[in-house]
Design a protein around this motif. Structure first.
Motif, PDB file in Angstrom:
ATOM      1  N   LYS A   1       0.842  -1.206   0.000  1.00 34.59           N
ATOM      2  CA  LYS A   1       0.000   0.000   0.000  1.00 34.59           C
ATOM      3  C   LYS A   1       0.876   1.254   0.000  1.00 34.59           C
ATOM      4  O   LYS A   1       0.569   2.238  -0.660  1.00 34.59           O
ATOM      5  N   ARG A   2       2.004   1.201   0.735  1.00 35.42           N
ATOM      6  CA  ARG A   2       2.923   2.339   0.726  1.00 35.42           C
ATOM      7  C   ARG A   2       3.470   2.561  -0.683  1.00 35.42           C
ATOM      8  O   ARG A   2       3.590   3.691  -1.158  1.00 35.42           O
ATOM      9  N   ILE A   3       3.795   1.443  -1.374  1.00 33.40           N
ATOM     10  CA  ILE A   3       4.336   1.566  -2.734  1.00 33.40           C
ATOM     11  C   ILE A   3       3.265   2.147  -3.659  1.00 33.40           C
ATOM     12  O   ILE A   3       3.530   3.018  -4.484  1.00 33.40           O
TER      13      ILE A   3
ATOM     14  N   LYS B   1      10.303   0.694   7.613  1.00 31.22           N
ATOM     15  CA  LYS B   1       9.162   0.942   6.738  1.00 31.22           C
ATOM     16  C   LYS B   1       9.578   1.938   5.671  1.00 31.22           C
ATOM     17  O   LYS B   1      10.365   2.849   5.920  1.00 31.22           O
ATOM     18  N   LEU B   2       9.034   1.724   4.490  1.00 22.36           N
ATOM     19  CA  LEU B   2       9.369   2.583   3.364  1.00 22.36           C
ATOM     20  C   LEU B   2       8.545   3.865   3.476  1.00 22.36           C
ATOM     21  O   LEU B   2       7.328   3.829   3.362  1.00 22.36           O
ATOM     22  N   HIS B   3       9.199   4.993   3.699  1.00 21.39           N
ATOM     23  CA  HIS B   3       8.461   6.253   3.804  1.00 21.39           C
ATOM     24  C   HIS B   3       8.138   6.779   2.411  1.00 21.39           C
ATOM     25  O   HIS B   3       8.796   6.457   1.436  1.00 21.39           O
ATOM     26  N   HIS B   4       7.105   7.629   2.352  1.00 22.82           N
ATOM     27  CA  HIS B   4       6.610   8.073   1.044  1.00 22.82           C
ATOM     28  C   HIS B   4       7.558   9.053   0.375  1.00 22.82           C
ATOM     29  O   HIS B   4       7.489   9.254  -0.821  1.00 22.82           O
ATOM     30  N   ASN B   5       8.437   9.684   1.179  1.00 21.29           N
ATOM     31  CA  ASN B   5       9.176  10.821   0.654  1.00 21.29           C
ATOM     32  C   ASN B   5      10.672  10.558   0.526  1.00 21.29           C
ATOM     33  O   ASN B   5      11.476  11.472   0.613  1.00 21.29           O
ATOM     34  N   THR B   6      11.048   9.276   0.396  1.00 28.59           N
ATOM     35  CA  THR B   6      12.477   8.966   0.257  1.00 28.59           C
ATOM     36  C   THR B   6      12.690   8.152  -1.014  1.00 28.59           C
ATOM     37  O   THR B   6      11.824   7.366  -1.409  1.00 28.59           O
TER      38      THR B   6
ATOM     39  N   HIS C   1       0.236  17.654  15.519  1.00 32.88           N
ATOM     40  CA  HIS C   1       0.803  16.309  15.643  1.00 32.88           C
ATOM     41  C   HIS C   1       1.414  15.885  14.311  1.00 32.88           C
ATOM     42  O   HIS C   1       0.841  16.183  13.256  1.00 32.88           O
ATOM     43  N   PRO C   2       2.520  15.169  14.354  1.00 32.29           N
ATOM     44  CA  PRO C   2       3.052  14.615  13.108  1.00 32.29           C
ATOM     45  C   PRO C   2       2.006  13.695  12.485  1.00 32.29           C
ATOM     46  O   PRO C   2       1.175  13.118  13.194  1.00 32.29           O
ATOM     47  N   PHE C   3       2.064  13.593  11.182  1.00 32.97           N
ATOM     48  CA  PHE C   3       1.140  12.698  10.485  1.00 32.97           C
ATOM     49  C   PHE C   3       1.935  12.024   9.380  1.00 32.97           C
ATOM     50  O   PHE C   3       2.688  12.678   8.677  1.00 32.97           O
ATOM     51  N   PRO C   4       1.816  10.727   9.217  1.00 36.04           N
ATOM     52  CA  PRO C   4       2.638  10.061   8.204  1.00 36.04           C
ATOM     53  C   PRO C   4       2.269  10.514   6.804  1.00 36.04           C
ATOM     54  O   PRO C   4       1.081  10.697   6.509  1.00 36.04           O
ATOM     55  N   GLY C   5       3.286  10.691   5.965  1.00 31.96           N
ATOM     56  CA  GLY C   5       3.049  11.130   4.589  1.00 31.96           C
ATOM     57  C   GLY C   5       2.040  10.253   3.858  1.00 31.96           C
ATOM     58  O   GLY C   5       1.180  10.780   3.141  1.00 31.96           O
ATOM     59  N   PRO C   6       2.093   8.910   4.010  1.00 32.71           N
ATOM     60  CA  PRO C   6       1.105   8.088   3.300  1.00 32.71           C
ATOM     61  C   PRO C   6      -0.297   8.254   3.869  1.00 32.71           C
ATOM     62  O   PRO C   6      -1.230   7.566   3.469  1.00 32.71           O
ATOM     63  N   GLY C   7      -0.444   9.141   4.829  1.00 34.41           N
ATOM     64  CA  GLY C   7      -1.763   9.533   5.310  1.00 34.41           C
ATOM     65  C   GLY C   7      -2.524   8.386   5.934  1.00 34.41           C
ATOM     66  O   GLY C   7      -1.957   7.497   6.585  1.00 34.41           O
TER      67      GLY C   7
ATOM     68  N   SER D   1       7.182  -1.570  19.755  1.00 39.36           N
ATOM     69  CA  SER D   1       6.263  -1.235  18.658  1.00 39.36           C
ATOM     70  C   SER D   1       6.724   0.054  17.991  1.00 39.36           C
ATOM     71  O   SER D   1       7.267   0.934  18.663  1.00 39.36           O
ATOM     72  N   THR D   2       6.475   0.183  16.688  1.00 36.38           N
ATOM     73  CA  THR D   2       6.659   1.490  16.068  1.00 36.38           C
ATOM     74  C   THR D   2       5.423   2.325  16.412  1.00 36.38           C
ATOM     75  O   THR D   2       4.458   1.801  16.972  1.00 36.38           O
ATOM     76  N   ILE D   3       5.474   3.604  16.088  1.00 29.76           N
ATOM     77  CA  ILE D   3       4.343   4.468  16.462  1.00 29.76           C
ATOM     78  C   ILE D   3       3.120   4.145  15.600  1.00 29.76           C
ATOM     79  O   ILE D   3       2.023   3.956  16.106  1.00 29.76           O
ATOM     80  N   GLU D   4       3.339   4.099  14.294  1.00 30.16           N
ATOM     81  CA  GLU D   4       2.226   3.763  13.408  1.00 30.16           C
ATOM     82  C   GLU D   4       2.067   2.249  13.354  1.00 30.16           C
ATOM     83  O   GLU D   4       3.018   1.505  13.590  1.00 30.16           O
ATOM     84  N   TRP D   5       0.887   1.823  12.952  1.00 30.56           N
ATOM     85  CA  TRP D   5       0.557   0.393  12.889  1.00 30.56           C
ATOM     86  C   TRP D   5       1.430  -0.326  11.865  1.00 30.56           C
ATOM     87  O   TRP D   5       1.878  -1.436  12.080  1.00 30.56           O
TER      88      TRP D   5
ATOM     89  N   TRP E   1       2.249  13.848  22.079  1.00 33.39           N
ATOM     90  CA  TRP E   1       3.093  14.185  20.919  1.00 33.39           C
ATOM     91  C   TRP E   1       2.408  13.810  19.612  1.00 33.39           C
ATOM     92  O   TRP E   1       2.532  14.487  18.619  1.00 33.39           O
ATOM     93  N   GLN E   2       1.703  12.702  19.647  1.00 34.31           N
ATOM     94  CA  GLN E   2       1.000  12.250  18.448  1.00 34.31           C
ATOM     95  C   GLN E   2      -0.134  11.321  18.870  1.00 34.31           C
ATOM     96  O   GLN E   2      -0.028  10.613  19.879  1.00 34.31           O
ATOM     97  N   ALA E   3      -1.200  11.331  18.101  1.00 35.45           N
ATOM     98  CA  ALA E   3      -2.335  10.456  18.412  1.00 35.45           C
ATOM     99  C   ALA E   3      -2.990  10.030  17.109  1.00 35.45           C
ATOM    100  O   ALA E   3      -2.983  10.785  16.139  1.00 35.45           O
TER     101      ALA E   3
HETATM  102  P1  XMP Z   1       7.042   4.987  13.325  1.00 31.73           P
HETATM  103  O1  XMP Z   1       5.697   4.438  13.017  1.00 31.73           O
HETATM  104  O2  XMP Z   1       8.034   4.528  12.335  1.00 31.73           O
HETATM  105  O3  XMP Z   1       6.885   6.534  13.108  1.00 31.73           O
HETATM  106  O4  XMP Z   1       7.472   4.766  14.729  1.00 31.73           O
HETATM  107  C1  XMP Z   1       7.778   7.542  13.503  1.00 31.73           C
HETATM  108  C2  XMP Z   1       7.170   8.840  13.050  1.00 31.73           C
HETATM  109  O5  XMP Z   1       7.163   8.883  11.601  1.00 31.73           O
HETATM  110  C3  XMP Z   1       5.836   8.982  11.115  1.00 31.73           C
HETATM  111  N1  XMP Z   1       5.733   8.113   9.943  1.00 31.73           N
HETATM  112  C4  XMP Z   1       5.852   8.545   8.696  1.00 31.73           C
HETATM  113  N2  XMP Z   1       6.059   9.763   8.220  1.00 31.73           N
HETATM  114  N3  XMP Z   1       6.053   8.925   6.019  1.00 31.73           N
HETATM  115  C5  XMP Z   1       6.147   9.957   6.876  1.00 31.73           C
HETATM  116  O6  XMP Z   1       6.313  11.093   6.435  1.00 31.73           O
HETATM  117  C6  XMP Z   1       5.838   7.641   6.425  1.00 31.73           C
HETATM  118  O7  XMP Z   1       5.779   6.717   5.623  1.00 31.73           O
HETATM  119  C7  XMP Z   1       5.741   7.452   7.850  1.00 31.73           C
HETATM  120  N4  XMP Z   1       5.553   6.353   8.623  1.00 31.73           N
HETATM  121  C8  XMP Z   1       5.573   6.794   9.903  1.00 31.73           C
HETATM  122  C9  XMP Z   1       4.943   8.525  12.237  1.00 31.73           C
HETATM  123  O8  XMP Z   1       3.658   9.085  12.130  1.00 31.73           O
HETATM  124  C10 XMP Z   1       5.713   8.980  13.458  1.00 31.73           C
HETATM  125  O9  XMP Z   1       5.490  10.319  13.759  1.00 31.73           O
END
Ligand code: XMP
Length: 533
Positions: free
Chosen positions: A314-316, A367-372, A409-415, A528-532, A453-455
């Motif tokens: 899904k990230r890809i 995890k593969l981030h959307h912006n790298t 709060h931070p939000f992951p790029g893949p939303g 655990s990582t922050i996101e699922w 910090w994030q929710a």
């Molecule tokens: P994790 O889940 O890896 O997250 O512990 C650490 C921080 O990064 C955010 N996160 C992302 N941000 N692209 C992003 O820009 C991503 O693919 C991504 N995955 C996780 C996460 O929300 C947390 O703040």
């Protein structure tokens, strides 16, 4: 400036001499990056102390290179490898040069094994523990006799007659020394370890004898100067999300460009939070220094995501829409092609995607981030790629980014893609958005939004039976979570007041159709990582 020391080539030595000249110092530290997720935090800690630290590649730097360079101290970071099953690349003759060595986690195990001290496996410690100090020593000078430290290891150094044991955690050697070797099993570079900076200070100044402290640089000004040089009179297209990082990049670019005809922000709608677009409008719409374009890519995202169930797939799929959308808009903005694409990528994103300090040591790809590594057909600028979250926010504060954007709060790029398990459907997107809106609204109402910090809320794939009135059915288990953190490298589950939980659970159940049950996630990072996903 040299990024990573890979060997004592004339060019590398010239670059190092030049940097030492600027800093007016003869003192240098080498940080061997053994693949740890935290290696950049070590680098930043030394930078905060004002000492010159060079990241070294353990796969290519030899003892001769180190002898030529004459560092006054060597640090070995942790890493995902094990000294037993996959000894990391490293010229162990470096240990015999007599230069003080601080081994952190894997780094500690490496020098212990080199000395023939047993490294045992199987006793995992993956959380904050209390370290108890046993003996006065230079490494832990000025630390209390008991202190919290973050442990994140599977192997451990055994107590051995040759070791001076400085501290233990639940019977495990936590800090020790032998001649010029110093080691900590825990991670002094993370916030959870209360006296981490004191430990680095002790190593650099008390043990290695450093004397020079380079004054803190004006990082924001330096970045703006670099951007001006990189950009010249080209145009810049910036991916805006409404979050702190891309907003900070926008303000850096504001100072490095000449107005809306040169700088354009693009916001991509489709898998975003309910309020992101409003933030982008409020701060970047109708400005004379940036023009704003909003693209609705909902249908493209849904099409690319159809049938994909694994998080990586899904990230890809998300990247497969994100990249061409930016490229098309870059082409529209600068048909002649003289354009750069800017993103708010942080070091954390690069590091978790398996990148980071260039070294031959194995790194975990979390995890593969959307912006790298998108491989745009236009040159890319990522001015925050050497920052983690708190550093990026500090820069933002210096250059006038509105606080309301910085404290979001931070939000992951893949939303919402990473907040929905299984296939992403229109219905699940609606559900995830409704849940996010209620959750954030309740956190704000209870004064908890700024305290965590994030929710987030996850629509899981687990099904749970529900009864409503006299009827019954089943629906997804909803998992909500909140964490406290400093930079996202580590995090703690936040404790919310009972009455806040009550209100959230009641509203989820009453207002969001089809939920099976509701759970609150309590695990920390690590493990655990922050996101699922
Ligand atoms: P994790 O889940 O890896 O997250 O512990 C650490 C921080 O990064 C955010 N996160 C992302 N941000 N692209 C992003 O820009 C991503 O693919 C991504 N995955 C996780 C996460 O929300 C947390 O703040």
């Amino acid at each position: 400036m040299l990024d990573t020391f890979k060997g004592a080539s004339p060019a590398a030595l010239d670059a190092i001499r030049e940097e030492m000249g600027v800093r007016r110092t003869q003192e240098l530290f080498l940080l061997f990056a053994m693949g740890s997720q935290f290696d950049h935090l070590i680098f930043q800690e030394l930078a905060k102390l004002g000492v010159y630290c060079l990241v070294a590649d353990p796969a290519s730097v030899t003892a001769e290179d180190v002898a030529t360079l004459k560092p006054i101290g060597i640090i070995l970071s942790g890493g995902p490898a094990s000294v037993h099953s996959e000894p990391p690349p490293f010229d162990s003759k470096i240990f015999d040069l007599g230069i003080p060595v601080l081994g952190i986690c894997l780094g500690f195990q490496m020098w212990a094994k080199h000395l023939g001290i047993r490294v045992a496996s199987g006793h995992q410690q993956l959380s904050v523990h209390n370290a108890i100090m046993h003996a006065q020593n230079l490494l832990l000078a000025d630390c209390p006799t008991e202190m919290p430290v973050l442990q994140s290891h599977g192997d451990e150094v055994s107590a051995d007659g040759r070791l001076a044991i400085f501290a233990t955690c639940d019977g495990v050697v936590a800090a020790a020394g032998h001649r010029h070797f110093y080691g900590v099993q825990f991670h002094p570079e993370v916030h959870e370890t209360a006296y981490g900076r004191t430990i680095f200070e002790n190593f650099c100044f008390k043990i290695c004898g450093a004397k020079d402290r380079f004054p803190a640089q004006d990082v924001a000004k330096q970045k703006i100067d670099e951007l001006r040089q990189q950009i010249g009179d080209k145009k810049v297209l910036l991916a805006l999300s409404g979050g702190a990082d891309s907003s900070t990049v926008a303000y850096l670019l504001k100072h490095a460009t000449n107005g809306a005809s040169q700088l354009r922000g693009i916001y991509i709608r489709g898998i975003d939070r309910p309020d992101d677009e409003a933030f982008v409008h409020r701060y970047f719409g109708n400005q004379d220094w940036i023009s704003l374009v909003i693209i609705d890519a909902t249908e493209q995202f849904l099409e690319a995501l159809a049938g994909k169930t694994g998080m990586r797939d899904k990230r890809i799929a998300m990247r497969s829409v994100y990249k061409p959308t930016l490229e098309n808009q870059a082409q529209v903005f600068a048909p002649e092609g003289d354009v750069l694409i800017a993103q708010g990528t942080l070091y954390t994103d690069i590091c978790e995607s398996g990148g980071g300090h260039a070294s031959g040591a194995r790194k975990a790809s979390i995890k593969l981030h959307h912006n790298t590594n998108l491989g745009f057909s236009f040159p890319e600028i990522t001015p925050l790629a050497d920052c983690v979250k708190d550093g990026g926010r500090d820069i933002g504060r210096k250059i006038g980014v509105p606080e309301e954007l910085l404290v979001r709060h931070p939000f992951p790029g893949p939303g919402l893609v990473v907040r929905i398990e299984g296939e992403i459907t229109r219905e699940k997107l609606v559900m995830a958005r409704q849940l996010d809106e209620i959750y954030i609204e309740e956190l704000r109402r209870a004064g908890q939004y700024e305290r965590v910090w994030q929710a987030g809320v996850v629509v899981t794939q687990s099904q749970h039976t529900f009864t409503k009135g006299d009827d019954a059915g089943s629906g997804p288990v909803i998992a909500y979570w909140a964490v406290n953190s400093v930079n996202g490298f580590t995090a703690h589950a936040a404790r919310l007041p009972d009455e806040v939980h009550d209100r959230i659970v009641r509203r989820f159940g009453n207002e969001v159709h089809g939920i099976g049950s509701i759970a609150y996630r309590m695990s920390n990072k690590p493990f655990s990582t922050i996101e699922w996903g």
